[in-house]
Design a protein around this motif. Sequence first.
Motif, short mmCIF file in Angstrom:
data_model
loop_
_atom_site.label_atom_id
_atom_site.label_comp_id
_atom_site.label_asym_id
_atom_site.label_seq_id
_atom_site.Cartn_x
_atom_site.Cartn_y
_atom_site.Cartn_z
N TRP A 237 0.85 -1.20 0.00
CA TRP A 237 0.00 0.00 0.00
C TRP A 237 0.88 1.25 0.00
N PRO A 238 1.59 1.54 -1.10
CA PRO A 238 2.45 2.72 -1.13
C PRO A 238 1.63 3.98 -0.84
N ASP A 239 2.13 4.79 0.08
CA ASP A 239 1.36 5.94 0.53
C ASP A 239 2.27 7.09 0.92
N PRO A 240 2.45 8.08 0.03
CA PRO A 240 3.34 9.20 0.34
C PRO A 240 2.86 10.07 1.50
N ALA A 241 1.61 9.91 1.94
CA ALA A 241 1.10 10.67 3.07
C ALA A 241 1.40 9.99 4.41
N ALA A 242 1.89 8.76 4.38
CA ALA A 242 2.12 7.99 5.61
C ALA A 242 3.47 8.30 6.23
N HIS A 243 3.53 8.25 7.55
CA HIS A 243 4.80 8.42 8.26
C HIS A 243 5.81 7.35 7.86
N SER A 244 5.34 6.22 7.40
CA SER A 244 6.20 5.09 7.07
C SER A 244 6.68 5.09 5.62
N TYR A 245 6.31 6.09 4.85
CA TYR A 245 6.61 6.09 3.42
C TYR A 245 8.11 6.04 3.13
N ARG A 246 8.91 6.71 3.92
CA ARG A 246 10.36 6.75 3.69
C ARG A 246 11.10 5.62 4.41
N GLY A 247 10.36 4.68 4.94
CA GLY A 247 10.98 3.53 5.59
C GLY A 247 10.80 3.53 7.11
N THR B 118 11.49 3.73 10.96
CA THR B 118 12.29 4.53 11.90
C THR B 118 11.87 4.16 13.32
N THR B 119 12.57 4.70 14.28
CA THR B 119 12.18 4.48 15.68
C THR B 119 10.77 5.01 15.91
N ARG B 120 10.48 6.18 15.33
CA ARG B 120 9.17 6.81 15.55
C ARG B 120 8.03 5.98 14.97
N ASN B 121 8.17 5.47 13.75
CA ASN B 121 7.04 4.83 13.08
C ASN B 121 7.06 3.29 13.16
N ALA B 122 7.96 2.72 13.94
CA ALA B 122 8.13 1.25 13.97
C ALA B 122 6.84 0.50 14.26
N VAL B 123 5.96 1.07 15.08
CA VAL B 123 4.70 0.39 15.42
C VAL B 123 3.83 0.18 14.19
N MET B 124 3.95 1.06 13.20
CA MET B 124 3.15 0.92 11.98
C MET B 124 3.48 -0.36 11.22
N TYR B 125 4.64 -0.93 11.50
CA TYR B 125 5.08 -2.14 10.80
C TYR B 125 4.59 -3.43 11.45
N GLY B 126 3.63 -3.30 12.33
CA GLY B 126 2.98 -4.48 12.90
C GLY B 126 3.71 -5.09 14.06
N PRO B 127 3.06 -6.08 14.61
CA PRO B 127 1.84 -6.73 14.14
C PRO B 127 0.61 -5.84 14.35
N ALA B 128 -0.50 -6.26 13.78
CA ALA B 128 -1.75 -5.50 13.88
C ALA B 128 -2.21 -5.44 15.34
N GLY B 129 -2.91 -4.34 15.64
CA GLY B 129 -3.52 -4.21 16.96
C GLY B 129 -2.67 -3.47 17.98
N HIS B 130 -1.66 -2.75 17.51
CA HIS B 130 -0.81 -1.99 18.44
C HIS B 130 -1.04 -0.49 18.24
N LEU B 131 -0.95 0.24 19.33
CA LEU B 131 -1.20 1.67 19.33
C LEU B 131 0.03 2.43 18.87
#
Length: 196
Positions: free
Chosen positions: A34-44, A46-59
């Motif tokens: 799901w490529p998404d240039p608006a997402a914090h995770s778009y550039r890969g 990082t420590t900040r966005n690591a939760v976005m990489y799963g698993p599902a159900g995490h805040l």
Amino acid sequence: MGARMLLGAILSVGDVALRITEVEAYGGPEDGPWPDPAAHSYRGRTTRNAVMYGPAGHLYVYRSYGLHHCANISIGPDGVAGAALLRGAQVVSGAETVRARRTPGTAAPNLARGPGNLAEALGLTLADNGLDVLDATSRVRLDLAAGDVTDSVQTGPRVGISQAADRPWRLWIPGAVGVSAYRRSPRAPAADPRMG
């Protein structure tokens, strides 16, 4: 877990429980599903966005513009970036606690309308980042069984973003308390008429 599954679900912290009425989905990097240039995770990752990489159900909690917290729930499989921003909700219990956290005089429908207000209503902080909301012992808990509104969901463009502004990745329950008004970012290109 998909963003749609969150609609109607109950998110609770202590005595406060909110029924989720509006979310926005966000994807990941260019090489993901799901490529998404608006997402914090778009550039890969990082420590900040690591939760976005799963698993599902995490805040995934972050501070927006240094002013307020915003809360997302990871929705992709482990290792794949994806999250749903919690945009709006209806207070179903703990209204007095919520009122004490919000600006005095805030009308009931607005107590958890908008991502910053929703996080404030729950009393979320950066310390909640990474919590498993599906764990019954977690401080922040999500009850997916409460939801089941898939037949009455509306979709449209996400609010206030300048990249991928026309994707219909905002989902809400029509007529529900807590759903925000759509505002297009002034930095976004002109709306694509094919998306309307």
